[in-house]
Design an enzyme around this catalytic site. Structure first.
Site, short mmCIF file in Angstrom:
data_model
loop_
_atom_site.label_atom_id
_atom_site.label_comp_id
_atom_site.label_asym_id
_atom_site.label_seq_id
_atom_site.Cartn_x
_atom_site.Cartn_y
_atom_site.Cartn_z
N HIS A 18 0.86 -1.19 0.00
CA HIS A 18 0.00 0.00 0.00
C HIS A 18 0.90 1.24 0.00
O HIS A 18 2.12 1.13 0.01
CB HIS A 18 -1.02 -0.03 1.15
CG HIS A 18 -0.43 -0.05 2.54
ND1 HIS A 18 0.28 1.00 3.05
CD2 HIS A 18 -0.47 -0.99 3.52
CE1 HIS A 18 0.65 0.72 4.29
NE2 HIS A 18 0.22 -0.50 4.60
N HIS A 21 3.83 1.45 2.27
CA HIS A 21 4.99 0.62 1.93
C HIS A 21 5.80 1.24 0.80
O HIS A 21 7.03 1.24 0.84
CB HIS A 21 4.53 -0.77 1.45
CG HIS A 21 3.82 -1.56 2.50
ND1 HIS A 21 2.64 -2.21 2.26
CD2 HIS A 21 4.13 -1.79 3.79
CE1 HIS A 21 2.25 -2.81 3.36
NE2 HIS A 21 3.13 -2.56 4.30
N CYS A 126 2.96 -10.50 20.23
CA CYS A 126 2.11 -9.98 19.15
C CYS A 126 2.64 -10.53 17.83
O CYS A 126 3.79 -10.28 17.47
CB CYS A 126 2.12 -8.45 19.11
SG CYS A 126 1.35 -7.84 17.58
N CYS A 129 3.69 -7.81 15.25
CA CYS A 129 5.03 -7.23 15.41
C CYS A 129 6.09 -8.32 15.48
O CYS A 129 7.27 -8.01 15.43
CB CYS A 129 5.15 -6.45 16.70
SG CYS A 129 3.97 -5.16 16.95
N CYS A 145 -1.84 -5.22 21.81
CA CYS A 145 -0.53 -4.78 21.31
C CYS A 145 -0.51 -3.24 21.27
O CYS A 145 -1.45 -2.63 20.76
CB CYS A 145 -0.30 -5.34 19.91
SG CYS A 145 1.04 -4.51 19.05
N HIS A 148 -0.48 -2.40 17.25
CA HIS A 148 -1.58 -2.83 16.39
C HIS A 148 -2.95 -2.71 17.04
O HIS A 148 -3.97 -2.75 16.34
CB HIS A 148 -1.39 -4.30 15.98
CG HIS A 148 -0.26 -4.51 15.03
ND1 HIS A 148 1.03 -4.74 15.45
CD2 HIS A 148 -0.22 -4.49 13.68
CE1 HIS A 148 1.81 -4.87 14.39
NE2 HIS A 148 1.08 -4.72 13.31
N LYS A 302 -3.00 5.65 11.26
CA LYS A 302 -1.95 5.05 10.43
C LYS A 302 -2.61 4.16 9.39
O LYS A 302 -3.49 3.37 9.71
CB LYS A 302 -1.01 4.21 11.30
CG LYS A 302 0.10 3.58 10.49
CD LYS A 302 0.90 2.59 11.31
CE LYS A 302 1.96 1.93 10.43
NZ LYS A 302 2.50 0.72 10.99
N LYS A 305 -3.06 -2.50 7.20
CA LYS A 305 -3.99 -3.56 6.85
C LYS A 305 -4.91 -3.86 8.03
O LYS A 305 -6.10 -4.08 7.86
CB LYS A 305 -3.18 -4.80 6.49
CG LYS A 305 -4.02 -5.91 5.92
CD LYS A 305 -3.16 -7.13 5.68
CE LYS A 305 -4.01 -8.29 5.22
NZ LYS A 305 -3.29 -9.54 5.30
N1 MSP Z 1 9.37 -6.63 7.75
C1 MSP Z 1 9.44 -5.54 8.62
C2 MSP Z 1 10.70 -4.72 8.34
C3 MSP Z 1 11.97 -5.49 8.47
S1 MSP Z 1 13.33 -4.50 8.04
C4 MSP Z 1 14.64 -5.38 8.47
C5 MSP Z 1 8.22 -4.64 8.45
N2 MSP Z 1 7.54 -4.80 7.31
S2 MSP Z 1 6.21 -4.00 6.92
O1 MSP Z 1 5.86 -4.50 5.62
O2 MSP Z 1 5.23 -4.15 7.94
O3 MSP Z 1 6.56 -2.52 6.88
C6 MSP Z 1 7.55 -2.05 6.04
C7 MSP Z 1 7.70 -0.55 6.13
O4 MSP Z 1 6.49 0.06 5.73
C8 MSP Z 1 8.03 -0.04 7.53
O5 MSP Z 1 9.08 0.90 7.45
C9 MSP Z 1 6.78 0.66 7.96
O6 MSP Z 1 7.05 1.76 8.77
C10 MSP Z 1 6.26 1.13 6.60
N3 MSP Z 1 4.86 1.45 6.68
C11 MSP Z 1 3.79 0.61 6.84
N4 MSP Z 1 2.66 1.38 6.96
C12 MSP Z 1 2.99 2.68 6.87
C13 MSP Z 1 2.28 3.88 6.76
N5 MSP Z 1 0.98 3.94 6.89
N6 MSP Z 1 2.98 5.01 6.47
C14 MSP Z 1 4.33 5.00 6.22
N7 MSP Z 1 5.03 3.90 6.32
C15 MSP Z 1 4.44 2.78 6.89
O7 MSP Z 1 7.96 -3.83 9.31
#
Ligand code: MSP
Length: 644
Positions: A18, A21, A126, A129, A145, A148, A302, A305
């Site tokens: 999304h 990401h 969790c 996380c 959590c 979350h 935030k 999902k």
């Molecule tokens: N797999 C772990 C990261 C491991 S790095 C060694 C993880 N994955 S994630 O898919 O959940 O998130 C990846 C990145 O997307 C994180 O930096 C997280 O902060 C970012 N984001 C997820 N949702 C977000 C927003 N709504 N806004 C901005 N970034 C956010 O965490």
């Protein structure tokens, strides 16, 4: 110039990408492209985080093997990165053998350093996380959590622990010595306070989880996913491999260059506390900087999902191309702070900045120049005019902002040059000069100055909008995109160069039409002009409501309430949810236990008479006003199955 290693977090494969990401990847790409233009030896890494309980469960729920789920989502990431013009040099997957090898090697070193021991581990876990929490850290009531807001589960197992507590002092000293280790500064203060508050040893293995890197010498145990995941930053460089494979590690990790991790603020602790401690223990160099950005919010929450408020990029890219989205993300968010996403702001930015300021200025200048000078760029250049000084200032501002990852500031600077160029044109009215004086030398200078300003802006935009910026450059007669930042200097536009008519770069979006397409207005009270089908929703809108089958595990009356029952409902998430429903007049608690219900699973949690409700049951109301639950027609459907 030195080496510049930049990484994004690796993305979990239980979710499709999304906006939140893609943001970090777009930022990393913009930075990588800029550093390449600045002459650095850049290596840009992104990838996927594929192990752990969260992925295993998501795969089970879909009835596929974890690697099948991972392959599917990874294919989507590749597709998306291609569409977005992401110029990564490597894509690491934690299921690759090169990665497992590096994880074993870092762990071998940590064990050899005496920093790993075995002990019993209990706590609240969790799965979202993939982390243990203490009771104090949880959100109450309900042991939720802190990140979350979902239920945690109690776990007790024999684990391997890492002596994180040993690294309290070395970490604090490192922050002291290298205050730019964590950026922005406010985040460093947070990290420092967390470490100064005392570090507890960290459990770094999981027992009974098959989907992970096996813990060396301990069958049945696998490496904690975060230790596994963080190691990606060096496994991709060949750490733990033979001399040939590890040459990249020597070049980008052991050298004096920059090693920068870009992360969201929610995972800063893992990168700025745990990761450097692992590396210190293993006797390896640390990253030079961990830069944390804020969150994309939707309706002030935030985007995620679990909340169910995500914006997927696919539609926007399909409709407008990838560059407008890249531009929007980089222009709208101050790097480091939170920002809200709304379709309305997206359209406004598109129309005002891209269609009007950039697109119209370029196309107007091309049209004038073509008509005055026989389809060519103006024949006489100009090195003495008020725009030169502005351009010099703007370029300095732009470069300083880019060094600081202040992307918004860099774009604002470029737009100042566009605005000044427009004012310059309005004051000189070249469209009138053509008619009154014909293709004079004075007119040539005016138009050349305008085009030269656009050339500088488009050059500065190369890292931001890599598909459109070269089109602008070609369209104004500046030729192929330059390969160094020297091109930001005044004077680069060739004279008398052939000019083709400029195709519209950013056709203006009809805001009203677009807004009504993506979210038809509600019919209620709409008046005569509201079309009869105005309350129809499209399939995407419906799909944003997550309806799921749930098993009722327990149920009791809410004290002092005639209407409310408190249910514990399994939605296949590992731990049940508490749901409070106004159905006590129609159902007895004991009749509900063991039955199935349909739950709105992504409803914001709410409190009803002091009881947290994490979802809503679907029910109709009969002629007497009593609720009748909606249930699957046949029994035994797996808990968590989506209803659509
Ligand atoms: N797999 C772990 C990261 C491991 S790095 C060694 C993880 N994955 S994630 O898919 O959940 O998130 C990846 C990145 O997307 C994180 O930096 C997280 O902060 C970012 N984001 C997820 N949702 C977000 C927003 N709504 N806004 C901005 N970034 C956010 O965490």
């Amino acid at each position: 110039m030195g080496t510049f290693y930049v990484t994004t977090p690796i993305y979990y494969v239980n979710d499709l990408p999304h906006i939140g990401h893609i943001y970090t990847t777009v930022v990393a790409d913009t930075l990588a492209r800029y550093r390449r233009l600045a002459g650095d030896d850049v290596y840009f890494l992104t990838g996927t985080d594929e192990h752990g309980q969260k992925i295993e469960r998501a795969a089970r729920k879909e009835g596929v093997r974890p690697i099948e789920l991972a392959d599917r989502v990874v294919a989507r990431y590749h597709e998306l990165w291609k569409k977005l013009g992401i110029s990564h040099d490597d894509f690491i997957r934690t299921t690759q053998p090169r990665h497992a090898r590096a994880v074993s090697e870092i762990l071998r070193r940590m064990i050899a350093a005496g920093d790993v021991y075995e002990a019993k581990h209990e706590g609240w876990y969790c799965t979202g996380c993939e982390t243990f929490y203490t009771e104090k850290e949880l959100r109450q009531p309900g042991n939720l959590c802190p990140d979350h807001g979902t239920a945690t589960e109690w776990k007790s197992e024999e684990n391997f622990f890492f002596r994180l507590s040993r690294f309290e002092r070395p970490l604090l000293e490192h922050y002291e010595r290298r205050p730019d280790f964590v950026r922005p500064e406010s985040r460093l203060n947070e990290v420092r306070a967390f470490v100064a508050g005392g570090l507890k040893d960290l459990s770094i293995s999981r027992f009974g989880l098959d989907w992970g890197v096996p813990f060396p010498g301990r069958p049945g145990h696998s490496v904690w996913v975060w230790l596994d995941a963080l190691t990606n930053y060096i496994s991709a460089l060949g750490f733990g491999g033979g001399p040939e494979e590890s040459s990249r590690y020597d070049r980008y990790w052991k050298s004096d260059g920059v090693r920068m991790h870009l992360v969201g603020k929610d995972i800063l602790r893992f990168h700025a506390v745990f990761w450097p401690a692992f590396l210190m223990s293993a006797g390896l160099p640390l990253p030079t900087c961990v830069w944390a950005h804020g969150w994309w919010l939707r309706d002030e929450q935030k985007m995620s999902k679990s909340v169910g408020n995500v914006v997927r990029p696919d539609h926007l890219i399909e409709r407008f191309g990838s560059d407008p989205l890249r531009y929007f993300l980089l222009r709208e968010m101050v790097f480091g702070q939170d920002a809200g996403f709304s379709d309305e702001t997206f359209v406004d930015r598109f129309n005002s900045d891209l269609a009007n300021d950039l697109g119209n200025t370029a196309s107007r200048l091309v049209t004038l120049s073509r008509s005055a000078f026989g389809g060519r760029t103006p024949p006489v250049a100009c090195d003495d005019n008020p725009l030169i000084a502005v351009a010099r200032e703007v370029v300095a501002e732009y470069r300083a902002a880019m060094e600081e990852l202040a992307f918004q500031g860099a774009l604002r600077a470029l737009w100042r040059l566009l605005a000044e160029a427009n004012q310059y044109l309005v004051a000189r009215e070249p469209w009138k000069q053509i008619k009154t004086a014909g293709p004079s030398e004075a007119l040539s200078r005016v138009l050349w100055n305008g085009l030269e300003s656009v050339r500088i802006v488009a050059t500065g935009l190369l890292p931001f909008v890599p598909a459109v910026a070269p089109r602008v450059l070609a369209g104004i007669g500046a030729g192929a995109p330059p390969s160094t930042l020297d091109a930001l200097g005044w004077g680069g536009l060739p004279v008398g160069r052939e000019l083709a008519p400029l195709e519209p770069l950013f056709p203006r979006i009809d805001k009203e039409k677009y807004m009504s397409e993506i979210a038809p207005p509600a019919a209620a009270g709409g008046g005569a002009s509201t079309p009869p089908d105005a309350n129809l929703i499209d399939i995407e809108r419906f799909a944003s409501v997550e309806l799921k089958v749930g098993d009722v595990l327990a149920c009791e009356a809410v004290p002092k309430s005639e209407k409310l029952l408190k249910l514990s409902v399994d939605l296949g998430e590992g731990s049940p949810r508490q749901i409070v429903a106004g159905i006590a007049k129609a159902y007895r608690p004991e009749d509900l236990v063991g039955t199935q219900v349909v739950v709105v699973a992504n409803l914001k949690p709410a409190k009803l008479m002091g009881n947290l409700s994490q979802g809503m049951l679907l029910a109709a109301t009969d002629g007497e006003g009593l609720p009748i639950l909606v249930r699957p027609h046949s029994a035994g459907i797996a808990a968590g199955t989506r209803v659509k």
